[in-house]
Design a protein around this motif. Sequence first.
Motif, PDB file in Angstrom:
ATOM      1  N   ARG A  87       0.835  -1.207   0.000  1.00  0.00           N
ATOM      2  CA  ARG A  87       0.000   0.000   0.000  1.00  0.00           C
ATOM      3  C   ARG A  87       0.870   1.257   0.000  1.00  0.00           C
ATOM      4  O   ARG A  87       0.582   2.232  -0.702  1.00  0.00           O
ATOM      5  CB  ARG A  87      -0.938  -0.018   1.206  1.00  0.00           C
TER       6      ARG A  87
ATOM      7  N   THR B 261       2.442   1.749  -3.404  1.00  0.00           N
ATOM      8  CA  THR B 261       1.427   2.229  -4.343  1.00  0.00           C
ATOM      9  C   THR B 261       1.234   3.734  -4.211  1.00  0.00           C
ATOM     10  O   THR B 261       1.180   4.471  -5.208  1.00  0.00           O
ATOM     11  CB  THR B 261       0.086   1.503  -4.096  1.00  0.00           C
ATOM     12  N   THR B 262       1.150   4.197  -2.968  1.00  0.00           N
ATOM     13  CA  THR B 262       0.998   5.632  -2.729  1.00  0.00           C
ATOM     14  C   THR B 262       2.230   6.403  -3.204  1.00  0.00           C
ATOM     15  O   THR B 262       2.110   7.463  -3.835  1.00  0.00           O
ATOM     16  CB  THR B 262       0.778   5.894  -1.235  1.00  0.00           C
TER      17      THR B 262
ATOM     18  N   ALA C 185       2.275   6.639  -6.994  1.00  0.00           N
ATOM     19  CA  ALA C 185       1.265   7.586  -7.477  1.00  0.00           C
ATOM     20  C   ALA C 185       1.751   9.025  -7.300  1.00  0.00           C
ATOM     21  O   ALA C 185       1.583   9.865  -8.195  1.00  0.00           O
ATOM     22  CB  ALA C 185      -0.045   7.367  -6.731  1.00  0.00           C
TER      23      ALA C 185
ATOM     24  N   ALA D 222      -3.373   9.377 -10.012  1.00  0.00           N
ATOM     25  CA  ALA D 222      -4.228   8.874  -8.941  1.00  0.00           C
ATOM     26  C   ALA D 222      -3.803   7.461  -8.558  1.00  0.00           C
ATOM     27  O   ALA D 222      -3.265   6.711  -9.384  1.00  0.00           O
ATOM     28  CB  ALA D 222      -5.686   8.881  -9.392  1.00  0.00           C
ATOM     29  N   GLU D 223      -4.049   7.090  -7.296  1.00  0.00           N
ATOM     30  CA  GLU D 223      -3.659   5.749  -6.847  1.00  0.00           C
ATOM     31  C   GLU D 223      -4.394   4.659  -7.625  1.00  0.00           C
ATOM     32  O   GLU D 223      -3.907   3.531  -7.730  1.00  0.00           O
ATOM     33  CB  GLU D 223      -3.926   5.599  -5.346  1.00  0.00           C
ATOM     34  N   SER D 224      -5.530   5.001  -8.167  1.00  0.00           N
ATOM     35  CA  SER D 224      -6.275   4.014  -8.961  1.00  0.00           C
ATOM     36  C   SER D 224      -5.539   3.654 -10.249  1.00  0.00           C
ATOM     37  O   SER D 224      -5.841   2.641 -10.888  1.00  0.00           O
ATOM     38  CB  SER D 224      -7.671   4.562  -9.298  1.00  0.00           C
ATOM     39  N   LYS D 225      -4.580   4.507 -10.644  1.00  0.00           N
ATOM     40  CA  LYS D 225      -3.784   4.237 -11.852  1.00  0.00           C
ATOM     41  C   LYS D 225      -2.608   3.296 -11.572  1.00  0.00           C
ATOM     42  O   LYS D 225      -1.876   2.931 -12.485  1.00  0.00           O
ATOM     43  CB  LYS D 225      -3.239   5.543 -12.425  1.00  0.00           C
TER      44      LYS D 225
ATOM     45  N   SER E 250      -1.679  -0.303 -10.280  1.00  0.00           N
ATOM     46  CA  SER E 250      -2.166  -1.654  -9.970  1.00  0.00           C
ATOM     47  C   SER E 250      -1.010  -2.481  -9.419  1.00  0.00           C
ATOM     48  O   SER E 250       0.143  -2.285  -9.788  1.00  0.00           O
ATOM     49  CB  SER E 250      -2.743  -2.329 -11.220  1.00  0.00           C
ATOM     50  N   SER E 251      -1.329  -3.393  -8.529  1.00  0.00           N
ATOM     51  CA  SER E 251      -0.297  -4.234  -7.922  1.00  0.00           C
ATOM     52  C   SER E 251      -0.709  -5.695  -7.989  1.00  0.00           C
ATOM     53  O   SER E 251      -1.901  -6.030  -8.005  1.00  0.00           O
ATOM     54  CB  SER E 251      -0.062  -3.826  -6.464  1.00  0.00           C
TER      55      SER E 251
END
Length: 329
Positions: free
Chosen positions: A108, A111-112, A115, A121-124, A126-127
Amino acid sequence: MRSMNEFGNDLYTGKTSFPFVGRRRLWFIIAAVLVIGAALVPVFRPIQFSIEFTGGSQFTVSGVTAPDQTLATTAVQSVVPGSTTKVTTIGDDAVRVQTDQMTDAETREVTTALAEAYDVAESKVSSSFIGPSWGQDVTRQSLWGLAIFLALTFLILAIYFRTWKMSVAAIIGLVDVLVITVGVYAVFGFEISPAAVIGFLTILSYSLYDTTVVFDKVRENTREDGEKSGRTFGESVNLAVNQTLVRSINTTVVAALPTGAILFIGALWLGAQTLTDISLSIFVGTIVAAYSTLFVAAPLFSLMRENEPDIKERDARVLAAREKALATA
């Protein structure tokens, strides 16, 4: 200067001949040096395996405006210092980041960080996670695929040519191709991925095709051995290799050009790095396969057959008749 057609005709008739069989000791020494060198490379520079084999975490950042790879490395290191990171650019607006295995919390945070680094955006981001057991399954299946390929190759060639010695020579040639190609991967630090494994099997199939064509001509020539042809067994094998030399060169060039274009233009110049694994294995393997057929497999088959009693006796008669003809000339 002779044209290619004239050169090929001279090779076919025997007017021009390269000593593939006559100087086989030299070729075998060179082949042994290459194979031993390739086998020793991992001792000094370990083979790099992709995440599919070793397991780990993977992040894909899409919609980036500037796919700078150093941003990804810095972002991962800020969360997990010392983590091994491989960053690959995908197209013009995406970045793939592969790292060591991470916990859910670290995933997590990475990911942040990614981004923020790429201002998306964090939605862009993927992990995904690949566990070590899945990697072991991939390794096991790859080894099984290689073993089955070699076993079927040995059996089919033995049935087709009606001699196990051609199968042995062909298999040794295939192993020669595989070891040297993997050695090249280790030397330049390229990863062995599932795409590379597909490439290895592809070049083994190409090498098998090339060897089968040459051996088919060898079988045709050696059927005429004896006083009628005036050639020894080794000379018949050497003639067959020379007769198929131009075809081998043309086939190798035709196969190497497109894969070379994908490797050097697509992967290295334009940055399509996802094509590197399979294009490199096919490009290197195609060249090594042609060398292995001409300088290893065919001379080795000749060596294995020349000590057979009937062939030794027939060769002796041919040489005796040749000496008699020279003495009366």
